[in-house]
Design an enzyme around this catalytic site. Structure first.
Site, PDB file in Angstrom:
ATOM      1  N   GLY A 101       0.809  -1.214   0.000  1.00  0.00           N
ATOM      2  CA  GLY A 101       0.000   0.000   0.000  1.00  0.00           C
ATOM      3  C   GLY A 101       0.846   1.269   0.000  1.00  0.00           C
ATOM      4  N   GLU A 104       1.600   1.747  -3.542  1.00  0.00           N
ATOM      5  CA  GLU A 104       0.334   2.133  -4.186  1.00  0.00           C
ATOM      6  C   GLU A 104       0.020   3.606  -3.901  1.00  0.00           C
ATOM      7  OE1 GLU A 104      -1.678  -1.305  -2.418  1.00  0.00           O
ATOM      8  OE2 GLU A 104      -2.413  -1.807  -4.417  1.00  0.00           O
ATOM      9  N   GLU A 124       2.673  -8.198  -1.432  1.00  0.00           N
ATOM     10  CA  GLU A 124       1.426  -8.780  -0.907  1.00  0.00           C
ATOM     11  C   GLU A 124       1.349 -10.283  -1.113  1.00  0.00           C
ATOM     12  OE1 GLU A 124       1.676  -5.943  -2.544  1.00  0.00           O
ATOM     13  OE2 GLU A 124       0.316  -4.428  -1.724  1.00  0.00           O
TER      14      GLU A 124
END
Ligand code: 3H9
Length: 656
Positions: A101, A104, A124
């Protein structure tokens, strides 16, 4: 409680700072803080926005401790939509590791800069997940399909320079990140750089077969895991659906992974691995002994591998052998290993040469006088080990740590051969020692706290995953292997074939079936050990008669070309009727009735054998915690990661 996110104006730049130690994970408070700061920036005098982190790293991902709990608003994709939809350009300034994240978040910003030392990645998959906040849709748009698939299906981070070449980072900042990133943001403003949304970019051209190729490769490499295949589907969607449709698919598949037992198992392991490094009752402030030079006794496969572990971490090593010939042989194996690493592209020629230069050899124990740590790695003869430790006691300087790499022997008895048992510890490496991640650290009855703390820390330096074990025959891992191996023998006599047992276990997820493992390790090892035991100590003949007969036939395992299997020229195992005949004869002699055995029964009995012994190990306090046993089996014995280790698996079956 104050927010972990602060916002300030630095001239014409609105600076969002995240400060949520240890790794700036995207907890609800961080997400809410970033949403608020972006909103503030939309209405103030800033002309651009910068996201930067304090502490050791950029955002290292979603907060894993929140997984499996109800989602608290704002949900990460919502936060990222706010970042991307900012009317003012947003720049992400990366140091440390921008992972999951965190990356991201950076990909939702309009521009990205990074220190040369920074790493970025989408790990992930190692948690049984896929990037769930646009990573599967934005990465292929910026870096292309192949780079995106590699990043996401391997989970391995890449260096900032590689990320720049791939198009994921725009600029490398060589000096101070904060001032460099502010200056670059001002340059962008001066150039009139537009709000540049990665979601609006189109995916560069790609090879039409690539998705099928990755699916086929991943079905083999990540057998039985669902996340890698879902990643491929999401990236494919990035190429043939709209961004919104791709995001919807990503969310659906992310939730499917999150709710799967596989991800629960892999998340358990993430924390188990970190927990294993902690020793109950030994505080973080325990003073450590400095380890700058290491001695290794024994230049065989284990000793050589151990020497390489330290040299690879920049620590100089003196390797001791009994003769010049043996030493030359040992050093030549090390040369060969480094050569192999260079050939396979794992190490550069220069790095390999630098590591190799740190290893020297000697036939004189006096060369160990200045070593901070000496590891004995000779064969499993308890008397020889005690003799060596008596010698070490004479030559080692005060405060030196003396370690034995024994896989089975009594560390307390070895320590008692010295005048300083507090400085003695077990360090059980797994073969090949320079590759296998696990290190069982055996705490003797007298081992000093600072010795244990030093070795646990050192394990991290040499990139091992340490697990503490108390003293018992075989410690955690090999002790559990004993009932597992005995159950295999019972299954063979009762009607299963070697191939059936191995196939059932491999299909279930074990890296290698037990009989292949025994053949690889050599059947003569157990045979020799049994010769020293009384019939009583050997136990039920059903648990060892077949391998004893095979050894007496000269079938000592793969090294002799035959064991439970025959091996072809390329070392591949082939089922052998001779072995089947031996099994049937032994079964008849011992009065075992044969029947058809199902694959399910094989798996259930073998895993139960591991779990039952694990339970005893826990009850006796040999392992500190159940999750430590899982770490041992995952990193030392090829237990499938997606099942979380034997103890986690047993618990999940009970709770199912
Ligand atoms: C994700 O992002 C999903 C999204 O795509 C979509 C969401 C919708 N959360 O490893 P260390 C703790 S999935 C919570 O010893 P290092 C860790 O438990 C996430 N806690 O340090 C430990 O705690 P303790 C994708 C975390 O310097 C402490 O931090 N990201 C997290 O050797 C120190 O950790 C990842 O998978 C976290 N995300 O290594 C990255 N990360 O001290 C996972 C760490 O109590 N993290 N902790 O034992 C790592 O790979 C390493 O921790 C890192 C630092 C390389 C960052």
């Amino acid at each position: 409680m104050s927010s972990p996110v602060s916002y300030k104006l630095d001239g014409n730049i609105g600076v969002i700072s995240v400060n949520f130690p240890p790794v700036n994970a995207l907890s609800q408070a961080v997400r809410a803080g970033i949403v608020d700061a972006i909103a503030t920036a939309q209405g103030d005098s800033s002309e651009a926005v910068m996201i930067i982190c304090e502490g050791r790293t950029f955002i290292a991902g979603a907060d894993i401790t929140e997984f499996g709990k109800p989602i608290q608003s704002p949900w990460l994709p919502e936060m990222l939509a706010d970042v991307e939809n900012s009317s003012k350009i947003v720049v992400a300034a990366i140091h440390g590791t921008a992972l999951g994240g965190g990356l991201e978040t950076a990909l939702s910003a309009h521009y990205r800069c990074a220190l040369p030392s920074a790493k970025i990645g989408l790990p992930e998959v190692k948690l049984g997940l896929l990037p769930g906040a646009g990573g599967t849709q934005r990465t292929p748009r910026l870096a292309g399909v192949k780079a995106a698939l590699d990043l996401m299906t391997s989970g391995a981070p890449v260096a900032a320079s590689m990320a720049r070449d791939a198009g994921l980072v725009d600029k490398i900042i060589d000096d101070d990140l904060y001032s460099g990133a502010i200056a670059w943001t001002r340059e962008l403003l001066a150039e009139g750089a537009p709000v540049r949304k990665s979601s609006e970019q189109s995916v560069p051209e790609f090879d039409a077969d690539i998705f099928d190729e990755y699916r086929a490769m991943l079905k083999k490499r990540a057998r039985g895991q669902i996340a890698p295949l879902h990643i491929v589907s999401c990236v494919e969607a990035a190429t043939n659906k709209t961004f919104q449709e791709g995001m919807a698919l990503e969310r659906e598949m992310f939730m499917a992974c999150m709710e799967s037992p596989q991800s629960a198992a892999m998340r358990h392991l993430f924390f188990a691995e970190r927990q294993a490094a902690k020793v109950d009752g030994i505080g973080k402030d325990t003073p450590l002994r400095p380890i700058k030079t290491v001695g290794v006794i024994g230049g065989g496969t284990m000793g050589g591998g151990i020497a390489m572990c330290f040299a690879n971490a920049g620590i100089s090593v003196t390797m001791i052998e009994i003769s010049d010939d043996a030493l030359a042989r040992g050093l030549s194996i090390i040369d060969k290993n480094y050569g192999g690493s260079v050939k396979r592209g794992k190490l550069s020629q220069d790095k390999a040469a630098a590591c190799r230069a740190l290893i020297s050899g000697s036939t004189d124990y006096a060369s160990l006088a200045e070593c901070d740590l000496v590891i004995e790695a000779v064969f499993e003869d308890p008397e020889l080990k005690k003799r060596i430790f008596r010698q070490l006691d004479e030559v080692c300087k005060p405060g030196a740590i003396m370690a034995t790499n024994t896989s089975y022997q009594d560390v307390d008895a070895i320590a008692a051969a010295t005048s300083r048992p507090q400085d003695v510890i077990g360090t059980h490496f797994f073969s090949p020692a320079h590759i296998m991640k696990l290190l069982e650290v055996v705490r003797g009855a007298s081992t000093a706290d600072d010795v244990l703390a030093t070795v646990m820390k050192l394990a991290k330096t040499i990139r091992k995953i340490p697990v503490v074990s108390g003293v018992c025959y075989g410690f955690i891992g090999n002790r559990m292997l004993n009932p597992y191996g005995k159950t295999v023998q019972l299954l063979l006599l009762e009607g299963a074939t070697p191939l059936q047992v191995d196939t059932a276990m491999e299909e279930w997820g074990m890296a290698m079936g037990p009989l292949r493992v025994f053949d690889l390790a050599g059947l003569d090892v157990g045979y020799k050990a049994r010769q020293a035991l009384s019939d009583d100590e050997k136990g039920d003949p059903k648990t060892y008669q077949v391998p004893d007969v095979l050894v007496e036939m000269g079938r000592t395992g793969q090294k002799s070309g035959a064991g439970f299997y025959e091996y072809d020229d390329r070392g591949r195992p082939v089922a052998d009727q001779v072995v089947q005949n031996v099994i049937e004869e032994v079964a008849k002699d011992l009065g075992v009735e044969r029947r058809k055995i199902s694959d399910d029964e094989i798996v259930e009995r073998l895993i139960s054998a591991l779990v039952n012994e694990g339970r005893k190990i826990l009850d006796e306090g040999i392992a500190q915690r159940s999750s430590d046993i899982d770490v041992v089996y995952i990193y030392g014995y090829g237990f499938p990661v997606s099942r979380g280790g034997p103890m986690f698996y047993a618990d999940s079956q009970r709770n199912a």
